[in-house]
Design a protein around this motif. Structure first.
Motif, mmCIF file in Angstrom:
data_model
loop_
_atom_site.group_PDB
_atom_site.id
_atom_site.type_symbol
_atom_site.label_atom_id
_atom_site.label_comp_id
_atom_site.label_asym_id
_atom_site.label_seq_id
_atom_site.Cartn_x
_atom_site.Cartn_y
_atom_site.Cartn_z
ATOM 1 N N PRO A 198 0.793 -1.303 -0.026
ATOM 2 C CA PRO A 198 -0.115 0.072 -0.081
ATOM 3 C C PRO A 198 0.936 1.422 0.160
ATOM 4 O O PRO A 198 0.359 2.338 -0.489
ATOM 5 C CB PRO A 198 -0.777 -0.208 1.321
ATOM 6 C CG PRO A 198 -0.737 -1.644 1.733
ATOM 7 C CD PRO A 198 0.458 -2.038 1.223
ATOM 8 N N THR A 199 1.952 1.151 0.646
ATOM 9 C CA THR A 199 2.832 2.505 0.574
ATOM 10 C C THR A 199 3.762 2.480 -0.409
ATOM 11 O O THR A 199 4.733 3.409 -0.293
ATOM 12 C CB THR A 199 3.400 2.572 2.218
ATOM 13 O OG1 THR A 199 3.958 1.506 2.211
ATOM 14 C CG2 THR A 199 2.229 2.616 3.080
ATOM 15 N N ILE A 200 3.872 1.849 -1.361
ATOM 16 C CA ILE A 200 5.034 1.729 -2.355
ATOM 17 C C ILE A 200 4.460 1.429 -3.605
ATOM 18 O O ILE A 200 3.888 0.265 -3.966
ATOM 19 C CB ILE A 200 6.124 0.711 -2.000
ATOM 20 C CG1 ILE A 200 6.617 0.778 -0.692
ATOM 21 C CG2 ILE A 200 7.049 0.676 -2.991
ATOM 22 C CD1 ILE A 200 7.688 -0.325 -0.123
ATOM 23 N N ASP A 201 4.454 2.451 -4.508
ATOM 24 C CA ASP A 201 4.173 2.149 -6.120
ATOM 25 C C ASP A 201 5.355 1.906 -6.854
ATOM 26 O O ASP A 201 5.290 1.319 -7.957
ATOM 27 C CB ASP A 201 3.349 3.108 -6.437
ATOM 28 C CG ASP A 201 1.782 3.314 -6.106
ATOM 29 O OD1 ASP A 201 1.110 2.378 -6.740
ATOM 30 O OD2 ASP A 201 1.698 4.018 -5.261
ATOM 31 N N ILE A 202 6.314 2.637 -6.490
ATOM 32 C CA ILE A 202 7.713 2.604 -7.200
ATOM 33 C C ILE A 202 8.873 2.896 -6.340
ATOM 34 O O ILE A 202 8.684 3.545 -5.391
ATOM 35 C CB ILE A 202 7.781 3.339 -8.777
ATOM 36 C CG1 ILE A 202 8.788 3.070 -9.331
ATOM 37 C CG2 ILE A 202 7.673 4.807 -8.134
ATOM 38 C CD1 ILE A 202 8.861 3.689 -10.761
ATOM 39 N N VAL A 203 9.926 2.190 -6.671
ATOM 40 C CA VAL A 203 11.099 2.194 -5.778
ATOM 41 C C VAL A 203 12.292 2.626 -6.981
ATOM 42 O O VAL A 203 12.518 2.070 -7.712
ATOM 43 C CB VAL A 203 11.553 1.156 -5.026
ATOM 44 C CG1 VAL A 203 13.015 1.423 -4.342
ATOM 45 C CG2 VAL A 203 10.414 0.707 -4.160
ATOM 46 N N PHE A 204 13.042 3.785 -6.579
ATOM 47 C CA PHE A 204 14.173 4.210 -7.292
ATOM 48 C C PHE A 204 15.444 3.852 -6.257
ATOM 49 O O PHE A 204 15.574 3.949 -5.270
ATOM 50 C CB PHE A 204 14.349 5.643 -7.767
ATOM 51 C CG PHE A 204 12.969 6.061 -8.557
ATOM 52 C CD1 PHE A 204 13.036 5.665 -9.745
ATOM 53 C CD2 PHE A 204 11.971 6.380 -8.008
ATOM 54 C CE1 PHE A 204 12.118 6.241 -10.627
ATOM 55 C CE2 PHE A 204 10.728 6.833 -8.578
ATOM 56 C CZ PHE A 204 10.833 6.941 -10.038
ATOM 57 N N ILE A 205 16.360 3.283 -7.119
ATOM 58 C CA ILE A 205 17.606 2.663 -6.438
ATOM 59 C C ILE A 205 18.859 3.502 -7.195
ATOM 60 O O ILE A 205 18.821 3.880 -8.171
ATOM 61 C CB ILE A 205 18.017 1.311 -6.957
ATOM 62 C CG1 ILE A 205 16.783 0.486 -6.126
ATOM 63 C CG2 ILE A 205 19.243 0.884 -6.298
ATOM 64 C CD1 ILE A 205 16.775 0.490 -4.805
ATOM 65 N N ALA A 206 19.822 4.238 -6.249
ATOM 66 C CA ALA A 206 20.952 5.050 -6.368
ATOM 67 C C ALA A 206 22.172 3.866 -6.508
ATOM 68 O O ALA A 206 22.137 3.199 -5.294
ATOM 69 C CB ALA A 206 21.191 6.038 -5.617
#
Length: 146
Positions: free
Chosen positions: A42-50
């Motif tokens: 519910p609290t994550i639609d997309i994650v970006f990684i560096a």
């Protein structure tokens, strides 16, 4: 380099999440594994990684919320988690993560990006402001045990 999450990032992402939110390790690990398997969180639609020098050094989690305090548009993308390893801070990685979230949001027609931080976290507030965020309100949440 900023990119979207891949299942091979699960362990590194989980460790960084535990640094951002200490004390919630089991829940954070479970969520990371579920997200990696494609299950909805519910609290994550997309994650970006560096990544820097082949090492994962930061992440940004974005969710689409039905509303966010201080925003005029609904729904609105909301930064749920933003973290850069201490040894990698000051090199523009946090800003690059935020720019990736902004681009992703604009591509989907959103006109605002929301975030929050704890009242005492001045480093986070200043990082947000350096990325162009403006403070819209402060909130102290209360509870009473019954």
């Amino acid at each position: 380099m900023i990119r979207t999450f891949k299942p091979s990032d699960t362990d590194a992402w989980g460790k960084m999440r535990a640094q951002l939110w200490p004390g919630a390790d089991a829940e954070l690990e479970r969520e990371a594994r579920e997200f990696a398997r494609g299950l909805p969180i519910p609290t994550i639609d997309i994650v970006f990684i560096a990544e820097s020098a082949g090492e994962r050094v930061g992440f940004l989690e974005l969710a689409i919320r039905s509303f966010s305090d201080g925003c005029e548009s609904m729904p609105v993308p909301h930064v749920e988690g933003w973290f850069v390893e201490p040894r990698a801070r000051g090199a523009g990685i946090g800003r690059s993560l935020m720019e990736a979230a902004e681009a992703w949001s604009r591509e989907r027609g959103f006109t605002e990006l929301a975030s929050d931080t704890e009242v005492h976290n001045s480093a986070s507030l200043h990082a947000h402001q350096r990325c162009g965020f403006e403070e819209v309100e402060r909130l102290i949440k209360l509870r009473k045990r019954l």
